[in-house]
Design an enzyme around this catalytic site. Structure first.
Site, PDB file in Angstrom:
ATOM      1  CG  HIS A 191      -0.338  -0.121   2.535  1.00 26.29           C
ATOM      2  ND1 HIS A 191      -0.938  -1.142   3.431  1.00 26.29           N
ATOM      3  CD2 HIS A 191       0.703   0.407   3.102  1.00 26.29           C
ATOM      4  CE1 HIS A 191      -0.140  -0.913   4.775  1.00 26.29           C
ATOM      5  NE2 HIS A 191       0.770  -0.086   4.330  1.00 26.29           N
ATOM      6  CG  HIS A 243       8.218  -1.095   3.846  1.00 25.58           C
ATOM      7  ND1 HIS A 243       7.486  -2.221   3.897  1.00 25.58           N
ATOM      8  CD2 HIS A 243       7.452  -0.018   4.307  1.00 25.58           C
ATOM      9  CE1 HIS A 243       6.118  -1.739   4.480  1.00 25.58           C
ATOM     10  NE2 HIS A 243       6.540  -0.526   4.622  1.00 25.58           N
ATOM     11  CG  HIS A 260       0.019   3.927   7.917  1.00 25.29           C
ATOM     12  ND1 HIS A 260      -1.012   3.399   7.118  1.00 25.29           N
ATOM     13  CD2 HIS A 260       1.070   3.220   7.576  1.00 25.29           C
ATOM     14  CE1 HIS A 260      -0.538   2.278   6.250  1.00 25.29           C
ATOM     15  NE2 HIS A 260       0.792   2.095   6.638  1.00 25.29           N
ATOM     16  CD  GLU A 320       2.954  -1.671   6.433  1.00 28.59           C
ATOM     17  OE1 GLU A 320       2.726  -0.680   6.942  1.00 28.59           O
ATOM     18  OE2 GLU A 320       3.269  -1.964   5.218  1.00 28.59           O
TER      19      GLU A 320
HETATM   20  C1  DHB Z   1       5.362   3.941   2.813  1.00 24.61           C
HETATM   21  C2  DHB Z   1       4.290   4.004   3.671  1.00 24.61           C
HETATM   22  C3  DHB Z   1       3.892   2.831   4.091  1.00 24.61           C
HETATM   23  O1  DHB Z   1       2.711   2.765   4.792  1.00 24.61           O
HETATM   24  C4  DHB Z   1       4.195   1.739   3.327  1.00 24.61           C
HETATM   25  O2  DHB Z   1       3.354   0.556   3.886  1.00 24.61           O
HETATM   26  C5  DHB Z   1       5.127   1.774   2.557  1.00 24.61           C
HETATM   27  C6  DHB Z   1       5.891   2.906   2.239  1.00 24.61           C
HETATM   28  C7  DHB Z   1       6.051   5.425   2.418  1.00 24.61           C
HETATM   29  O3  DHB Z   1       5.802   6.326   3.227  1.00 24.61           O
HETATM   30  O4  DHB Z   1       6.982   5.345   1.274  1.00 24.61           O
HETATM   31 FE    FE Z   2       2.306   0.918   5.587  1.00 21.31          FE
END
Ligand code: DHB
Ligand code: FE
Length: 279
Positions: free
Chosen positions: A12, A193, A59, A240
């Site tokens: 997402h 990430h 978030h 996540e």
């Molecule tokens: C970003 C934010 C998110 O919630 C995620 O799951 C992946 C990337 C971002 O800010 O780039």
């Molecule tokens: Fe996220």
């Protein structure tokens, strides 16, 4: 009887939504991504779900650190788009399905999953970006959506095993709903990430590929990944992916892989998209 007809695991990443909203999805950076996901949109359009149960995390937009439900289910008739600092995304409002949502709440709580009930709640990129990825830019979303939030923001998040079992309980509850509804389940977030700290931008393609394989053939193996392993091997936000396991639990033992795509980089993360037919 309602039944689960398919599952979608989908990153997402907010930048994907911004690319579509600003009409940048055809530029050289984004074109390869959007071209490659097109078959997933076609698969979903053919599947014609009536309702989506969309498992995602907020978030700190609807919820702050003052209230942190581990599992929360949205029972409202509609959900406004959250303002995440740049105004709400220009996407259709999200229409809920209160009858099925209340049925899920009742059945899940009686099945020992202590859901928090949200009768009003804005929804953020965790929910809207997967809709954009899989549906494009329609005037209205093609199905109703029941938001199901999982806390992966504040330690301790639920384990992968617990999320998988929640998915299994969702399946039981859906199959107990008397109306004929075609239900699709989304698990969103990931893949590897890390958004902050020394390892910001961290991506582990080997971990992600192995996770994608496991989602199809051996999700029970994936349920054994500990929080520490997620942190170490998929970055601080890779956790996540426990929400993918909730979706996978809802699909039953055997699935058929209908579509898979893995793309690096997407913003500063790895993005995955996996569509599963329920057997
Ligand atoms: C970003 C934010 C998110 O919630 C995620 O799951 C992946 C990337 C971002 O800010 O780039
Ligand atoms: Fe996220």
């Amino acid at each position: 009887m309602a039944r689960i007809v398919g599952g979608i695991a989908c990153s997402h990443v907010p930048a994907i939504g911004v690319a579509v909203d600003k009409g940048n999805d055809g530029n050289p950076y984004w074109k390869p991504y959007f071209e490659r996901i097109q078959p997933a949109r076609e698969w979903l359009a053919k599947l014609k779900p009536d309702v989506a149960i969309l498992i995602y995390n907020d978030h700190a937009n609807a919820l702050s650190l003052e209230l942190i439900p581990t599992f929360l289910l949205g029972t409202a008739a509609e959900f406004p788009i959250a303002d995440e600092g740049f105004g709400p995304r220009p996407v259709p409002k999200v229409i809920g399905h209160p009858r099925l949502a209340w049925h899920l709440v009742e059945n899940l709580i009686l099945d020992e999953f202590d859901m928090t009930i949200a009768n009003a709640m804005p929804v953020d990129h965790g929910l809207t970006v997967p809709l954009t990825v899989t549906c494009g830019q329609p005037a209205a979303w093609p199905f109703e959506v029941i938001p199901l939030c999982v806390n992966v923001i504040q330690y301790p998040p639920p384990t992968g095993v617990r999320c998988f079992k929640l998915g299994q309980a969702i399946r039981r509850a859906v199959e107990d709903f008397p109306e004929d509804l075609r239900v699709v389940v989304y698990g969103t977030g990931g893949m590897s990430h890390q958004l902050q700290g020394e390892r910001a931008g961290f991506v582990n393609q080997a971990f992600d590929q192995s996770f994608l394989d496991g989602m199809v053939d051996d999700p029970v193996r994936l349920t054994q990944i500990s929080h520490t392993q997620y942190m170490r091997e998929s970055g601080s936000e890779g956790i996540e992916m426990v929400m993918w396991l909730a979706m996978r639990g809802a699909l039953g033992e055997h699935v058929r892989e209908a579509f898979r795509y893995y793309h690096v980089p997407t913003s500063n993360t790895a993005a995955g998209l996996l569509c599963l037919d329920s057997e």
